[in-house]
Design a protein around this motif. Structure first.
Motif, PDB file in Angstrom:
ATOM      1  N   SER A 272      25.295 -19.286  16.570  1.00 36.48           N
ATOM      2  CA  SER A 272      24.149 -20.026  17.102  1.00 36.48           C
ATOM      3  C   SER A 272      23.483 -20.927  16.070  1.00 36.48           C
ATOM      4  O   SER A 272      22.358 -21.374  16.279  1.00 36.48           O
ATOM      5  CB  SER A 272      23.105 -19.040  17.656  1.00 36.48           C
ATOM      6  N   ASN A 273      24.147 -21.188  14.951  1.00 39.84           N
ATOM      7  CA  ASN A 273      23.588 -22.122  13.973  1.00 39.84           C
ATOM      8  C   ASN A 273      23.515 -23.511  14.601  1.00 39.84           C
ATOM      9  O   ASN A 273      24.412 -23.919  15.337  1.00 39.84           O
ATOM     10  CB  ASN A 273      24.449 -22.165  12.716  1.00 39.84           C
ATOM     11  N   SER A 274      22.449 -24.251  14.310  1.00 39.52           N
ATOM     12  CA  SER A 274      22.248 -25.522  15.002  1.00 39.52           C
ATOM     13  C   SER A 274      21.387 -26.463  14.170  1.00 39.52           C
ATOM     14  O   SER A 274      20.557 -26.030  13.377  1.00 39.52           O
ATOM     15  CB  SER A 274      21.567 -25.282  16.358  1.00 39.52           C
ATOM     16  N   LEU A 275      21.600 -27.762  14.392  1.00 43.06           N
ATOM     17  CA  LEU A 275      20.701 -28.767  13.821  1.00 43.06           C
ATOM     18  C   LEU A 275      19.392 -28.867  14.602  1.00 43.06           C
ATOM     19  O   LEU A 275      18.426 -29.448  14.116  1.00 43.06           O
ATOM     20  CB  LEU A 275      21.375 -30.145  13.810  1.00 43.06           C
ATOM     21  N   ALA A 276      19.350 -28.295  15.809  1.00 40.54           N
ATOM     22  CA  ALA A 276      18.188 -28.447  16.681  1.00 40.54           C
ATOM     23  C   ALA A 276      17.051 -27.522  16.250  1.00 40.54           C
ATOM     24  O   ALA A 276      17.235 -26.305  16.192  1.00 40.54           O
ATOM     25  CB  ALA A 276      18.586 -28.148  18.128  1.00 40.54           C
ATOM     26  N   PRO A 277      15.874 -28.073  15.964  1.00 42.61           N
ATOM     27  CA  PRO A 277      14.731 -27.215  15.617  1.00 42.61           C
ATOM     28  C   PRO A 277      14.350 -26.310  16.787  1.00 42.61           C
ATOM     29  O   PRO A 277      14.306 -26.743  17.940  1.00 42.61           O
ATOM     30  CB  PRO A 277      13.608 -28.218  15.310  1.00 42.61           C
TER      31      PRO A 277
END
Length: 318
Positions: free
Chosen positions: A177-182
């Motif tokens: 679930s790592n993401s660039l989305a804050p």
């Protein structure tokens, strides 16, 4: 270090993480101890059965040797459930499209440990690239390609709608679930990663994309926006995760409507009909993948998908 920073440090570094867990096994639960049976192995090692479609040419190995850190999500799930229970609706259609699409490269964007890219490299003669910005996951994907002697090129890069660097949020729920989305998931830390657009990368690499798989944890519209030139020029088949209630659906429809793609939600139903609206609420929580097709899928493609589903059913663990 304050407690949150210390926990982030432990979670970010595999060797420290394993040492911390070993200590917690010997502590009482009142002091943060954990049940020994719940502690993952330091290294997870097993053979993963790969599907073969009846009547297809025999390409690649019958199994993959998987050796990875014991607490990574994808290897744990694959050891427990096999490919038979790892997104089988999507994998079957993905394998059918590999046989159906025009010549060109496969791009696994948001690859995690590279399962889709590894399967593509094992069951086709196409160039295959796996894009994963998380350093530990990219290193694992690279290691799996090496030990299985598969021509998978791992690119440690996040795809988006701009070039430069960005903060990758490391999820406290799962490394998947790592993401660039804050704010997408609770985070325990961040790592600075390189970012580029699909169009810029393609121009530098000289690749000719034919099949894309996008799973970037709610930033898929940014990847599409940074690759519109690629979709217009090369017309790749696109497999895309669509999570609900994140505003992803509306942005994807706005980007794709001018490109004359058809949209198909992948599920147990075959053939998967074209939809007028993209909706992240799938038939089940595990069925979040869509096929964006540059031409309407043929009956032959859906029949190949059925054949690959039958082949995947025997890919049980052990």
């Amino acid at each position: 270090m304050v407690p949150d920073q210390m926990w982030a440090f432990v979670r970010r570094h595999p060797m420290v993480r394993q040492a911390a867990r070993s200590i917690r096994v010997h502590l009482p639960r009142s002091l943060g101890g954990i049940d020994r049976a719940r502690v993952p192995p330091r290294v997870r090692q097993f053979e993963l059965s790969l599907p073969r479609r009846a009547g297809a040419a025999e390409i690649g190995p019958a199994t993959l040797n998987v050796t990875a850190s014991g607490d990574l999500w994808a290897p744990r799930r694959l050891e427990q459930a096999g490919l038979a229970n790892y997104e089988p609706e999507t994998l079957a259609c993905f394998l059918a499209v590999l046989e159906h699409a025009r010549p060109g490269a496969v791009l696994d964007i948001g690859a995690n440990v590279g399962i889709y890219g590894l399967v593509a490299a094992a069951r086709s003669h196409r160039p295959v690239y796996a894009f994963e910005p998380t350093p530990e996951l990219a290193a694992t994907a690279r290691h799996l390609a090496t030990i299985n002697d598969l021509p998978l090129e791992v690119v440690e890069l996040a795809m988006s709608n701009h070039s430069g660097t960005a903060s990758l949020r490391l999820s406290s729920n799962s490394d998947a679930s790592n993401s660039l989305a804050p704010g997408f998931r609770p985070e325990f830390g961040r790592v600075r990663v390189r970012v580029d657009t699909l169009s810029h990368w393609r121009e530098r690499a000289g690749a000719y994309p034919a099949v894309l798989k996008l799973d970037t944890e709610t930033t898929e519209p940014d990847v599409i926006a940074g690759g519109l030139e690629v979709l217009r020029q090369f017309r790749p088949w696109v497999f895309c995760e669509v999570l609900p209630d994140r505003g992803v659906e509306e942005r994807l429809m706005a980007l794709l409507e001018p490109l004359d793609y058809t949209w198909h939600q992948l599920s147990d139903e075959l053939p998967c009909p074209a939809r007028n609206v993209i909706d992240g609420h799938g038939p089940t929580p595990d069925q979040r993948m869509w096929l964006f097709a540059p031409t309407p899928p043929t009956d032959e493609l859906w029949e190949r998908t059925r054949e690959w589903r039958r082949a995947l059913k025997v890919c049980e663990p052990g």
